[in-house]
Motif scaffolding. Structure first.
Motif, PDB file in Angstrom:
ATOM      1  N   TYR A  29       0.823  -1.207   0.000  1.00 15.66           N
ATOM      2  CA  TYR A  29       0.000   0.000   0.000  1.00 15.66           C
ATOM      3  C   TYR A  29       0.860   1.262   0.000  1.00 15.66           C
ATOM      4  O   TYR A  29       0.648   2.189  -0.767  1.00 15.66           O
ATOM      5  CB  TYR A  29      -0.892  -0.037   1.245  1.00 15.66           C
ATOM      6  N   PRO A  37       5.002   8.529  -2.623  1.00 24.13           N
ATOM      7  CA  PRO A  37       5.262   9.123  -3.937  1.00 24.13           C
ATOM      8  C   PRO A  37       5.925   8.164  -4.937  1.00 24.13           C
ATOM      9  O   PRO A  37       6.129   8.541  -6.083  1.00 24.13           O
ATOM     10  CB  PRO A  37       6.254  10.228  -3.582  1.00 24.13           C
ATOM     11  N   ILE A  65      -6.796   1.931  11.163  1.00 23.75           N
ATOM     12  CA  ILE A  65      -6.968   2.627   9.883  1.00 23.75           C
ATOM     13  C   ILE A  65      -8.240   2.108   9.223  1.00 23.75           C
ATOM     14  O   ILE A  65      -8.718   1.022   9.576  1.00 23.75           O
ATOM     15  CB  ILE A  65      -5.747   2.407   8.965  1.00 23.75           C
ATOM     16  N   PRO A  66      -8.806   2.867   8.277  1.00 28.27           N
ATOM     17  CA  PRO A  66     -10.109   2.489   7.719  1.00 28.27           C
ATOM     18  C   PRO A  66     -10.213   1.035   7.233  1.00 28.27           C
ATOM     19  O   PRO A  66     -11.175   0.344   7.554  1.00 28.27           O
ATOM     20  CB  PRO A  66     -10.292   3.478   6.566  1.00 28.27           C
ATOM     21  N   ALA A  88       8.697   5.101  18.889  1.00 30.99           N
ATOM     22  CA  ALA A  88       7.345   4.975  19.457  1.00 30.99           C
ATOM     23  C   ALA A  88       6.654   6.336  19.507  1.00 30.99           C
ATOM     24  O   ALA A  88       5.474   6.454  19.177  1.00 30.99           O
ATOM     25  CB  ALA A  88       7.420   4.360  20.850  1.00 30.99           C
ATOM     26  N   VAL A  89       7.397   7.365  19.905  1.00 30.77           N
ATOM     27  CA  VAL A  89       6.828   8.713  19.957  1.00 30.77           C
ATOM     28  C   VAL A  89       6.388   9.148  18.561  1.00 30.77           C
ATOM     29  O   VAL A  89       5.288   9.678  18.367  1.00 30.77           O
ATOM     30  CB  VAL A  89       7.862   9.714  20.529  1.00 30.77           C
ATOM     31  N   ASN A 104       5.531   7.251  16.018  1.00 28.17           N
ATOM     32  CA  ASN A 104       4.318   6.525  15.630  1.00 28.17           C
ATOM     33  C   ASN A 104       3.083   7.094  16.318  1.00 28.17           C
ATOM     34  O   ASN A 104       2.033   7.254  15.704  1.00 28.17           O
ATOM     35  CB  ASN A 104       4.456   5.047  15.996  1.00 28.17           C
ATOM     36  N   GLN A 105       3.236   7.387  17.611  1.00 29.61           N
ATOM     37  CA  GLN A 105       2.105   7.911  18.367  1.00 29.61           C
ATOM     38  C   GLN A 105       1.633   9.249  17.780  1.00 29.61           C
ATOM     39  O   GLN A 105       0.450   9.469  17.609  1.00 29.61           O
ATOM     40  CB  GLN A 105       2.521   8.089  19.835  1.00 29.61           C
ATOM     41  N   GLU A 124       0.122   8.914  14.177  1.00 28.00           N
ATOM     42  CA  GLU A 124      -1.228   8.344  14.199  1.00 28.00           C
ATOM     43  C   GLU A 124      -2.165   9.175  15.054  1.00 28.00           C
ATOM     44  O   GLU A 124      -3.355   8.889  15.133  1.00 28.00           O
ATOM     45  CB  GLU A 124      -1.186   6.906  14.726  1.00 28.00           C
ATOM     46  N   ASN A 183      -5.276   5.007   4.980  1.00 25.72           N
ATOM     47  CA  ASN A 183      -4.754   3.705   5.387  1.00 25.72           C
ATOM     48  C   ASN A 183      -3.261   3.694   5.634  1.00 25.72           C
ATOM     49  O   ASN A 183      -2.676   2.668   5.940  1.00 25.72           O
ATOM     50  CB  ASN A 183      -5.142   2.648   4.355  1.00 25.72           C
ATOM     51  N   LYS A 184      -2.618   4.843   5.446  1.00 28.45           N
ATOM     52  CA  LYS A 184      -1.206   4.941   5.787  1.00 28.45           C
ATOM     53  C   LYS A 184      -1.060   6.189   6.634  1.00 28.45           C
ATOM     54  O   LYS A 184      -0.870   7.286   6.102  1.00 28.45           O
ATOM     55  CB  LYS A 184      -0.370   5.045   4.502  1.00 28.45           C
ATOM     56  N   GLU A 219      14.859  13.265   4.244  1.00 31.21           N
ATOM     57  CA  GLU A 219      13.987  12.132   3.910  1.00 31.21           C
ATOM     58  C   GLU A 219      12.541  12.620   3.732  1.00 31.21           C
ATOM     59  O   GLU A 219      11.835  12.170   2.833  1.00 31.21           O
ATOM     60  CB  GLU A 219      14.076  11.070   5.017  1.00 31.21           C
ATOM     61  N   ALA A 265      12.677  15.544   0.602  1.00 32.68           N
ATOM     62  CA  ALA A 265      13.162  15.202  -0.733  1.00 32.68           C
ATOM     63  C   ALA A 265      12.655  13.845  -1.185  1.00 32.68           C
ATOM     64  O   ALA A 265      12.632  13.552  -2.375  1.00 32.68           O
ATOM     65  CB  ALA A 265      14.693  15.206  -0.767  1.00 32.68           C
ATOM     66  N   VAL A 266      12.259  12.988  -0.258  1.00 37.81           N
ATOM     67  CA  VAL A 266      11.882  11.625  -0.646  1.00 37.81           C
ATOM     68  C   VAL A 266      10.405  11.350  -0.361  1.00 37.81           C
ATOM     69  O   VAL A 266       9.622  11.143  -1.279  1.00 37.81           O
ATOM     70  CB  VAL A 266      12.769  10.584   0.073  1.00 37.81           C
ATOM     71  N   GLN A 267      10.017  11.359   0.939  1.00 38.88           N
ATOM     72  CA  GLN A 267       8.678  10.896   1.293  1.00 38.88           C
ATOM     73  C   GLN A 267       7.590  11.956   1.095  1.00 38.88           C
ATOM     74  O   GLN A 267       6.462  11.608   0.789  1.00 38.88           O
ATOM     75  CB  GLN A 267       8.657  10.427   2.749  1.00 38.88           C
ATOM     76  N   ALA A 280       5.283   6.180   9.399  1.00 37.71           N
ATOM     77  CA  ALA A 280       6.092   5.113   9.991  1.00 37.71           C
ATOM     78  C   ALA A 280       7.234   4.697   9.054  1.00 37.71           C
ATOM     79  O   ALA A 280       8.237   4.145   9.492  1.00 37.71           O
ATOM     80  CB  ALA A 280       5.221   3.914  10.317  1.00 37.71           C
ATOM     81  N   ASP A 281       7.093   4.996   7.761  1.00 40.61           N
ATOM     82  CA  ASP A 281       8.138   4.630   6.801  1.00 40.61           C
ATOM     83  C   ASP A 281       9.450   5.363   7.034  1.00 40.61           C
ATOM     84  O   ASP A 281      10.477   4.996   6.468  1.00 40.61           O
ATOM     85  CB  ASP A 281       7.672   4.949   5.376  1.00 40.61           C
ATOM     86  N   ALA A 339      13.456   3.693   8.563  1.00 40.71           N
ATOM     87  CA  ALA A 339      13.816   2.644   7.618  1.00 40.71           C
ATOM     88  C   ALA A 339      15.228   2.128   7.852  1.00 40.71           C
ATOM     89  O   ALA A 339      15.751   1.365   7.050  1.00 40.71           O
ATOM     90  CB  ALA A 339      13.670   3.153   6.183  1.00 40.71           C
ATOM     91  N   TYR A 357      18.208   3.939   8.227  1.00 42.01           N
ATOM     92  CA  TYR A 357      19.393   4.710   7.813  1.00 42.01           C
ATOM     93  C   TYR A 357      20.274   5.038   9.014  1.00 42.01           C
ATOM     94  O   TYR A 357      21.494   5.056   8.906  1.00 42.01           O
ATOM     95  CB  TYR A 357      18.976   6.019   7.138  1.00 42.01           C
ATOM     96  N   HIS A 380       1.099   2.970  21.476  1.00 43.99           N
ATOM     97  CA  HIS A 380       2.514   2.931  21.072  1.00 43.99           C
ATOM     98  C   HIS A 380       3.420   3.170  22.264  1.00 43.99           C
ATOM     99  O   HIS A 380       4.456   2.538  22.411  1.00 43.99           O
ATOM    100  CB  HIS A 380       2.796   3.989  20.010  1.00 43.99           C
ATOM    101  N   LEU A 381       2.993   4.122  23.113  1.00 38.65           N
ATOM    102  CA  LEU A 381       3.841   4.447  24.256  1.00 38.65           C
ATOM    103  C   LEU A 381       3.818   3.311  25.285  1.00 38.65           C
ATOM    104  O   LEU A 381       4.836   2.982  25.874  1.00 38.65           O
ATOM    105  CB  LEU A 381       3.416   5.775  24.869  1.00 38.65           C
TER     106      LEU A 381
END
Lengths: 369, 370, 309
Positions: free
Chosen positions: A101, A106, A170-171, B154-155, B157-158, B161, B171-172, B262, B265-267, B272-273, B276, B278, C274-275
């Protein structure tokens, strides 16, 4: 961005060595063959998301005149952009299946712009008008199959408590949790579902802990939406619980408790798509389908599934195949008591409001944030 | 004299590369793969075509910066392995600040500058925290920086989201996407068919600046003195605590900047990606470069190239994706072994000019100080 | 099927207790092994790689021979080999043991992923569990007391190692080498050999700890199996102050902390998951900060250990 002609500067860049090595190694760019590339975010044999795609790739590999190249465990970073470009430039691929997904925006968009001659078939259902026409995105209405799993499981449950191990709120995931619960409640309205979110798509120890916690709370049917259901299904089997699978068939992992499961039917879809691409027939940019168009299927029933359950599930499947049943039809309340789908409203599977689902239906214990 | 110094410093990595080549060939041979084919493909995938170069440089760009996150504190004798944490927090800070300022109508260049500063501050704080804990509480910095990296993820991600989530990122879960005007462009390459974002330049400049700072300023000299002999540095009245704070913060700032690149220029957004790996690869880069900021440049390109060739090995020779990881591990182990053997076998002696031993010893002492 | 009544909030302490036992075993083995290594004056950060290698080797051999115990043996031997590699390289002059550890972390996981590819799909026979909950009518309690044999082995190792360190000649030699290599040399002991063996032992234990993940809980092999248990266990040793019995306590605490997140969600506490899931890392860091002192060496720290100098 220029479309990098692969060997324009080979004299500057060690072209002689390259030519020699290519001769020795034998590139996949075989004469007259149609090369298809598959890129997976995880391991191909994970009994889950990636295996479902790899089974589709295996079906494509059997087609005459087709060469398949694969790369697994490719993260959603420049790595996937490079993997796609590499398959095109160095292997001569003209059709790519970037199957995660998160590859789409991009990376797939950028690659599609750079290489208009290559067809990209991305799994996720994300294409929007205005995006490159050689980018395509497909997805299955797997909630149909999850709903059936709920129906089947409802016939076996004694405690009327279901457990759901989910990756993220997520949905897509919420839609499956809700479909599972609604399916079960269509048989036995008092059934409830307890959800535990693990926080990521692949965390074996935490998934096992979540399954055990659900078992401790008295759930006797467990299902999940994580990338590899293996750990959840095996842990539930050890606790002597019923399970329903996801992504692929996990029956061999839990022969006692695995009732049925919701699977992607990529081995049916992918050869059809490749055939269209080879014949240069147009492929829609946005492709969606459920049982009806052969995108999803159910695992064969475990022998312990009672006849009544089979009969009811088969009847509902027949209606899905005919296209005249909707899972989400009002009145539906969420688990905080507010009405999310009004009485009389029927949202069929194509309805875009379902793609934005941000609630759990009444009877689900858990929170979306 | 300079040549002797150069040979002296470059010898271990070169020998280590050779040893790795032999070991890896044996490893492949044992598992039934023709090593020549594998090396041909690694060359092809890493440096064989213009596209391969582009691939390699894109992967090297973040490593230049995350390598500094380990290499700079190493001058003080600290082993920091939490660059991943600085990277994700940098990415997060950059996205948050960029989105906030984009609404004010500020000029894109200014916003990008503010994003970079925010990212460097975020990354700098988390690594400086490890340095401070080491200095004032005696907490081992290697372990604290790694734990902080796990906590930072973790921070991230929190937040991604939660409060920073774009409700439309269905969904992402991600932050909102940065406006196109804020995205960093490609380095102009004229007629070369290579497109690499300017993040590569940030990395190159940072490596050069770090080299100048460490080897050509009083500050750098003081830093290396702390790394060489803490007690002597204290007796000489050096402000050890302040040096530790500043240098660890600079290391973290480099990794934070890589996170900003990142995102910008990239994402195009933080999700969460971002985590990765680096930051973790940067540790390897720094050690292979023997903690020398200038040597990070070729090492990052080499490792970027090895990474870039992984796909080909997998597709053409049916090797597992972890082949590259085995190769990296062998390279690291070989380097450490060769460095140690160098002293014992006096391999260097053979190449050393007769009049240069004093210089060579001095170099040896600096390079292998910590 | 044997599902009983719901436990509600009582499920949380039960889950934390059961989780402590289920999740702690890898921590326990790795940290006990590392105590011995560090007592000799050397740190092996590569145990994360060793753990993963042990998980893979154990699973592969158990699958091929159909014997989980041969799998444990293989995991121990694989760990031993990696430990000896670490000890061997560190025996060379001017080598930084932290750097070698990081290199082995990379190499061990890489090798395990490479060799482990064919063993992701097949099912290997798992290690047996001992049923201590036969007396209880509650299926939850019975499940919580289905305790894996390896846990008991680890449980027995902790006091045994503690006693051995204090009261045996080997223990004395080990501690002496760790306190002062010069003194040991003066007594005719070879620090190099002692450290090599101590690192080998640490690797062996970490390998066995790893195979608990693949043959015990969660009980299958794949690339995402370890989420840093090996490296966390090394941190745990510092916080246990190099005492084997304290490692036992710390490992149980960690296992329990890991089970807390899912258990809280199962009773409806679902914010900030997460935490909560990062709780083990936050806990380690907090305890490290509280337990460390800037002005004096940590109590129990071996004098020759690079990380506390």
């Amino acid at each position: 961005m220029p479309a990098f002609p692969s060997l324009t500067r080979r004299h500057l860049l060690g072209g002689a060595a390259l030519a020699a090595s290519q001769g020795a190694i034998g590139s996949a760019r075989a004469a007259g063959k149609f090369t298809v590339g598959f890129i997976y975010v995880g391991t191909r044999n994970d009994y889950g998301y990636n295996q479902a795609h790899a089974e589709g790739a295996a079906a494509v590999r059997k087609m005459p005149g087709v060469v398949v190249v694969e790369q697994e465990r490719v993260p959603e970073t420049v790595a996937v952009g490079n993997a796609m470009q590499g398959m095109v430039q160095l292997d001569g691929a003209s059709l790519l299946f970037p199957t995660s997904y998160g590859y789409y925006d991009p990376f797939v968009l950028k690659a599609a712009k750079a290489d208009p001659a290559v067809t990209f078939l991305h799994c996720g259902g994300l294409w929007k008008a205005g995006q490159p026409l050689n980018a395509h995105s497909y997805f299955g209405y797997i909630d149909e199959a999850v709903y059936l799993s709920g129906v089947v499981a409802a016939h076996s449950s004694k405690t009327r408590k279901f457990g759901f191990v989910a990756a993220k709120p997520i949905p897509q995931v919420l839609r499956n949790i809700n479909a599972f619960t609604l399916g079960a409640q269509s048989v036995q309205p008092s059934i409830t579902t307890q959800v535990i979110f693990t926080g990521d798509w692949f965390l074996p120890v935490r998934e096992a802990e979540a399954t055990n916690s659900l078992a401790d709370q008295g759930c006797d049917v467990i299902t999940c939406h994580v990338d590899s259901p293996k750990v959840v299904i095996e842990t539930a089997e050890k606790r002597g619980l019923f399970t329903t699978g996801y992504h692929t068939n996990q029956m061999v992992l839990a022969p006692k408790g695995y009732l049925t499961g919701a699977e992607w039917d990529w081995p049916s879809l992918y050869p059809r798509l490749v055939r269209s691409a080879m014949a240069k027939q147009p492929i829609p940019n946005m492709l969606r389908g459920g049982f009806h168009s052969g995108f999803v299927r159910s695992s064969p029933y475990n022998p312990i599934v009672p006849a009544a359950a089979r009969k009811q599930a088969d009847a509902i499947r027949a209606r899905f195949l005919a296209g005249n049943v909707a899972i989400f039809k009002g009145p539906i309340q969420d688990n905080k008591g507010s009405t999310v789908i009004a009485a009389g409203t029927v949202l069929d599977e194509h309805d875009v409001t379902l793609e934005q689902m941000n609630y759990l239906v009444a009877g689900v214990a858990g929170s979306v944030s | 004299m300079r040549l002797a110094r150069g040979i002296e410093a470059a010898l271990p990595p070169v020998l280590a590369l050779l040893a790795t080549a032999v070991l890896f060939a044996a490893f492949l041979g044992l598992s039934g793969t023709d090593p020549r084919a594998a090396y041909g493909l690694i060359w092809l995938g890493a440096f064989g075509t213009a596209f391969s170069w582009q691939n390699t440089l894109l992967r090297a760009a973040p490593l230049l910066l995350t390598g500094l996150c380990t290499a700079l504190p190493a001058q003080l004798g600290l082993v920091i392995i939490g660059g991943e944490g600085a990277f994700v927090l940098g990415a997060l800070a950059a996205a948050a600040v960029g989105l906030k300022l984009a609404a004010t109508g500020m000029a894109p260049v200014g916003i990008d500058g503010a994003m970079a500063l925010a990212a460097m501050a975020a990354g700098g704080v988390v690594i400086a925290l490890s340095g401070a804990l080491r200095h004032w509480r005696g907490v081992n910095e290697t372990i604290s920086s790694l734990l902080l990296a796990y906590i930072a993820i973790a921070v991230m991600n929190q937040l991604v989201e939660g409060v920073l989530r774009d409700p439309a990122s269905l969904n992402k879960p991600s932050t909102r996407a940065l406006p196109d005007a804020l995205m960093l462009g490609a380095i102009p390459t004229g007629s070369l068919p290579i497109s690499v974002h300017v993040g590569l330049l940030f990395g190159l400049i940072a490596c050069l600046l770090a080299y100048g700072l460490i080897f050509h300023t009083t500050f750098g000299f003081a830093t290396r003195m702390v790394g060489g002999n803490l007690r002597a540095a204290r007796m000489a009245g050096l402000p050890v605590g302040r040096l530790i704070l500043i240098v660890t913060a600079l290391g973290g700032a480099a990794a934070g900047l890589a996170g900003m690149v990142e995102v910008a220029a990239v994402q195009g957004a933080a999700s969460a990606d971002i985590a990765a790996g680096y930051g973790f690869t940067g540790i390897l880069v720094a050690f292979l470069a023997r903690q020398n900021p200038l040597a990070i440049i070729p090492v990052a390109v080499l490792l970027g190239g090895i990474d870039a060739s992984g796909g080909l090995l997998e597709q053409r020779l049916d090797l597992p994706d972890a082949t590259i990881q085995v190769l990296r591990g062998l390279l690291f182990l070989s380097l450490l072994t060769v460095e140690a053997l160098q002293g014992r076998l006096r391999l260097a002696e053979l190449l050393r000019w007769r009049r240069a031993p004093a210089v060579a010893q001095a170099v040896n002492a600096t390079v292998s100080g910590p | 099927m044997n599902a009983g009544a719901a436990l509600g909030w009582w499920g949380v302490p039960l889950a934390v207790f059961a989780g402590a036992i289920r999740v702690s075993t890898p921590f326990l083995f790795v940290s006990l092994g590392e105590v011995i290594t560090e007592k000799s004056g050397r740190i092996n950060l590569g145990l994360e790689g060793t753990l993963v290698m042990g998980a893979m080797a154990g699973y592969a051999i158990a699958y091929l021979t159909l014997s989980p115990w041969l799998g444990v043996l293989a995991a121990g031997l694989a760990g031993l080999a990696l430990g000896l590699l670490h000890g061997g390289i560190c025996a060379l002059p001017r080598v930084n043991d932290t750097a070698v550890g990081i290199a082995l972390m990379l190499f061990g996981t890489g090798l395990a992923f490479y060799l482990g590819k064919p063993f992701i799909a097949p099912k290997a026979p798992g290690l047996p569990a001992i049923d201590l909950g036969f007396w209880s009518a509650s299926p939850q309690v019975r499940a919580a007391l289905q305790i894996n044999v390896l846990f008991f082995i680890g449980l027995a190792c902790a006091p045994l190692l503690g006693w051995g360190l204090r009261h045996t000649g080997i223990g004395l030699t080990l501690r002496m080498v760790g306190e002062s290599a010069d003194a040991a040399r003066a007594m005719g002991r070879s620090p190099v050999r002692v450290r090599l063996l101590a690192t080998g032992f640490g690797g062996c234990m970490a390998g066995i700890g790893g195979c608990f993940l693949s043959l015990g809980y969660p009980g299958s092999w794949n690339e995402g199996l370890s989420s840093g248990q090996g490296i966390t266990a090394v941190a745990l040793v510092i916080f246990a102050r190099w005492r084997p019995m304290a490692c036992l306590g710390a490992s149980l605490l960690f296992g329990g902390a890991g089970a807390l997140g899912p258990a809280l969600q199962s009773v409806g506490v679902s914010g900030f998951y997460h935490l909560f899931n990062a709780a083990p890392y936050i806990l380690t860091l907090a305890i490290l900060i509280l337990a460390s002192r800037p002005d004096r060496m940590l109590g129990g720290a071996p004098g020759e250990l690079s990380i506390t100098k």
